[in-house]
Design a protein around this motif. Structure first.
Motif, PDB file in Angstrom:
ATOM      1  N   ILE A   1      -7.449  13.143   0.331  1.00  0.00           N
ATOM      2  CA  ILE A   1      -7.946  14.524   0.305  1.00  0.00           C
ATOM      3  C   ILE A   1      -7.716  15.152  -1.063  1.00  0.00           C
ATOM      4  O   ILE A   1      -8.582  15.870  -1.584  1.00  0.00           O
ATOM      5  N   THR A   2      -6.563  14.877  -1.661  1.00  0.00           N
ATOM      6  CA  THR A   2      -6.278  15.432  -2.980  1.00  0.00           C
ATOM      7  C   THR A   2      -7.299  14.951  -4.006  1.00  0.00           C
ATOM      8  O   THR A   2      -7.776  15.725  -4.837  1.00  0.00           O
ATOM      9  N   GLU A   3      -7.641  13.680  -3.941  1.00  0.00           N
ATOM     10  CA  GLU A   3      -8.650  13.130  -4.859  1.00  0.00           C
ATOM     11  C   GLU A   3     -10.018  13.774  -4.625  1.00  0.00           C
ATOM     12  O   GLU A   3     -10.755  14.053  -5.578  1.00  0.00           O
ATOM     13  N   LYS A   4     -10.345  14.040  -3.381  1.00  0.00           N
ATOM     14  CA  LYS A   4     -11.604  14.725  -3.083  1.00  0.00           C
ATOM     15  C   LYS A   4     -11.600  16.145  -3.627  1.00  0.00           C
ATOM     16  O   LYS A   4     -12.608  16.630  -4.148  1.00  0.00           O
ATOM     17  N   LEU A   5     -10.464  16.807  -3.517  1.00  0.00           N
ATOM     18  CA  LEU A   5     -10.358  18.176  -4.036  1.00  0.00           C
ATOM     19  C   LEU A   5     -10.438  18.215  -5.553  1.00  0.00           C
ATOM     20  O   LEU A   5     -10.824  19.233  -6.133  1.00  0.00           O
ATOM     21  N   MET A   6     -10.071  17.116  -6.191  1.00  0.00           N
ATOM     22  CA  MET A   6     -10.231  17.031  -7.641  1.00  0.00           C
ATOM     23  C   MET A   6     -11.708  17.121  -8.019  1.00  0.00           C
ATOM     24  O   MET A   6     -12.058  17.620  -9.086  1.00  0.00           O
ATOM     25  N   ARG A   7     -12.559  16.625  -7.121  1.00  0.00           N
ATOM     26  CA  ARG A   7     -13.998  16.662  -7.389  1.00  0.00           C
ATOM     27  C   ARG A   7     -14.628  17.981  -6.944  1.00  0.00           C
ATOM     28  O   ARG A   7     -15.619  18.423  -7.519  1.00  0.00           O
ATOM     29  N   ASP A   8     -14.062  18.582  -5.890  1.00  0.00           N
ATOM     30  CA  ASP A   8     -14.581  19.858  -5.399  1.00  0.00           C
ATOM     31  C   ASP A   8     -13.426  20.697  -4.875  1.00  0.00           C
ATOM     32  O   ASP A   8     -13.061  20.623  -3.701  1.00  0.00           O
TER      33      ASP A   8
ATOM     34  N   GLU B   1      10.679   5.371   6.816  1.00  0.00           N
ATOM     35  CA  GLU B   1      11.315   6.072   7.932  1.00  0.00           C
ATOM     36  C   GLU B   1      10.323   6.362   9.062  1.00  0.00           C
ATOM     37  O   GLU B   1      10.677   6.317  10.240  1.00  0.00           O
ATOM     38  N   PHE B   2       9.110   6.699   8.682  1.00  0.00           N
ATOM     39  CA  PHE B   2       8.094   7.066   9.676  1.00  0.00           C
ATOM     40  C   PHE B   2       6.891   6.141   9.528  1.00  0.00           C
ATOM     41  O   PHE B   2       5.825   6.555   9.078  1.00  0.00           O
ATOM     42  N   SER B   3       7.087   4.901   9.911  1.00  0.00           N
ATOM     43  CA  SER B   3       6.017   3.914   9.724  1.00  0.00           C
ATOM     44  C   SER B   3       4.744   4.314  10.463  1.00  0.00           C
ATOM     45  O   SER B   3       3.635   3.976  10.047  1.00  0.00           O
ATOM     46  N   ASP B   4       4.901   5.072  11.551  1.00  0.00           N
ATOM     47  CA  ASP B   4       3.736   5.516  12.292  1.00  0.00           C
ATOM     48  C   ASP B   4       3.002   6.642  11.577  1.00  0.00           C
ATOM     49  O   ASP B   4       1.904   7.036  11.983  1.00  0.00           O
ATOM     50  N   SER B   5       3.608   7.176  10.499  1.00  0.00           N
ATOM     51  CA  SER B   5       3.000   8.289   9.774  1.00  0.00           C
ATOM     52  C   SER B   5       2.573   7.904   8.363  1.00  0.00           C
ATOM     53  O   SER B   5       2.321   8.770   7.527  1.00  0.00           O
ATOM     54  N   LYS B   6       2.501   6.608   8.107  1.00  0.00           N
ATOM     55  CA  LYS B   6       2.063   6.151   6.790  1.00  0.00           C
ATOM     56  C   LYS B   6       0.699   6.730   6.439  1.00  0.00           C
ATOM     57  O   LYS B   6       0.420   7.050   5.282  1.00  0.00           O
ATOM     58  N   ASN B   7      -0.129   6.921   7.459  1.00  0.00           N
ATOM     59  CA  ASN B   7      -1.469   7.442   7.203  1.00  0.00           C
ATOM     60  C   ASN B   7      -1.436   8.886   6.716  1.00  0.00           C
ATOM     61  O   ASN B   7      -2.397   9.362   6.107  1.00  0.00           O
ATOM     62  N   LEU B   8      -0.349   9.611   6.978  1.00  0.00           N
ATOM     63  CA  LEU B   8      -0.248  10.985   6.464  1.00  0.00           C
ATOM     64  C   LEU B   8      -0.267  10.984   4.941  1.00  0.00           C
ATOM     65  O   LEU B   8      -0.941  11.810   4.319  1.00  0.00           O
ATOM     66  N   ILE B   9       0.488  10.055   4.353  1.00  0.00           N
ATOM     67  CA  ILE B   9       0.509   9.944   2.895  1.00  0.00           C
ATOM     68  C   ILE B   9      -0.857   9.511   2.385  1.00  0.00           C
ATOM     69  O   ILE B   9      -1.383  10.073   1.408  1.00  0.00           O
ATOM     70  N   GLU B  10      -1.432   8.506   3.033  1.00  0.00           N
ATOM     71  CA  GLU B  10      -2.743   8.019   2.608  1.00  0.00           C
ATOM     72  C   GLU B  10      -3.805   9.105   2.715  1.00  0.00           C
ATOM     73  O   GLU B  10      -4.643   9.262   1.828  1.00  0.00           O
ATOM     74  N   GLN B  11      -3.764   9.877   3.793  1.00  0.00           N
ATOM     75  CA  GLN B  11      -4.720  10.970   3.964  1.00  0.00           C
ATOM     76  C   GLN B  11      -4.533  12.036   2.892  1.00  0.00           C
ATOM     77  O   GLN B  11      -5.505  12.553   2.341  1.00  0.00           O
ATOM     78  N   SER B  12      -3.264  12.362   2.611  1.00  0.00           N
ATOM     79  CA  SER B  12      -2.999  13.406   1.614  1.00  0.00           C
ATOM     80  C   SER B  12      -3.510  12.995   0.241  1.00  0.00           C
ATOM     81  O   SER B  12      -4.070  13.808  -0.504  1.00  0.00           O
ATOM     82  N   GLU B  13      -3.350  11.705  -0.087  1.00  0.00           N
ATOM     83  CA  GLU B  13      -3.830  11.211  -1.377  1.00  0.00           C
ATOM     84  C   GLU B  13      -5.355  11.224  -1.445  1.00  0.00           C
ATOM     85  O   GLU B  13      -5.939  11.619  -2.465  1.00  0.00           O
TER      86      GLU B  13
END
Length: 215
Positions: free
Chosen positions: A53-60, A39-51
């Motif tokens: 950042i979440t992985e980084k938070l798993m480490r810290d 639906e929001f092809s221009d916002s695909k990076n929002l999902i990628e960024q969230s994933e």
């Protein structure tokens, strides 16, 4: 005002299939990450960024800057969905955050899980990134890791650690004991019109046990 259902599900519990089928049966507006990207092809990076950042938070998990960044992304995602939909009934699977839903809406929360680790383990390879995993111990570690990511994403958005806490949800379904179709059926009754009316229920119960059972 909308009725919004937020569904969390364990990795490989078949939650996405169950929720999608129930929403389709009720003609409710169903959202998951896959639809959001379409639906929001221009916002695909929002999902990628969230994933990421979440992985980084798993480490810290103490990094306040990362927490703030993820919260801002979660808010943007929720706002895009709520601003786009014109439905009175919305179902969001796996990345809906209650914190960013306006208070005039009704929110229901559902958790789908499976306590049969072996059953889940065999489904890990359905995920493209894990298609080459053949060792059961590695598959189990991926189950734990994926659910840990979900828990972290949820924790940042809702300021708590209640992901998979049954006391937090209005309905919990264990797909180890119930077929997918039956889980969808239960969800349809929970979100929409129940198959048994209150009058029918009262007639059966009172007829069998007397007025003492009346509410």
């Amino acid at each position: 005002m909308s009725n919004i259902t937020l569904v969390n599900s364990e990795f490989c519990s078949m939650g996405r299939w169950i929720v999608s089928a129930a929403a389709n049966k009720l003609d409710y507006d169903f959202w998951d990450q896959a639809r959001f990207v379409i639906e929001f092809s221009d916002s695909k990076n929002l999902i990628e960024q969230s994933e990421l950042i979440t992985e980084k938070l798993m480490r810290d998990s103490s990094d306040a800057s990362l927490k703030n960044d993820l919260s801002n992304i979660q808010k943007k995602i929720m706002n895009k969905i709520l601003d786009t939909t014109n439905s009175d009934n919305i179902v969001i699977h796996d990345f809906g955050i209650e914190k960013y839903i306006p208070k005039d809406n009704t929110v229901k929360k559902v958790f789908i899980y499976n306590n049969d680790v072996n059953a889940k383990c065999s489904r890990v390879t359905y995920e493209p990134r894990y298609k080459n995993l053949t060792d059961d111990s590695l598959r189990q570690s991926k189950l734990v890791y994926e659910d840990s990511l979900r828990r972290m994403y949820f924790r940042i958005g809702n300021n708590d650690d209640k992901w998979n806490d049954v006391n937090h949800y209005d309905l919990c379904l264990n797909t180890a004991n119930l077929p997918k179709s039956q889980c969808s059926d239960i969800l349809v009754s929970f979100l929409g019109k129940p198959s048994m009316s209150e009058d029918e229920f009262q007639k059966i119960v009172i007829g069998r046990y007397g007025d003492v059972e009346r509410d």
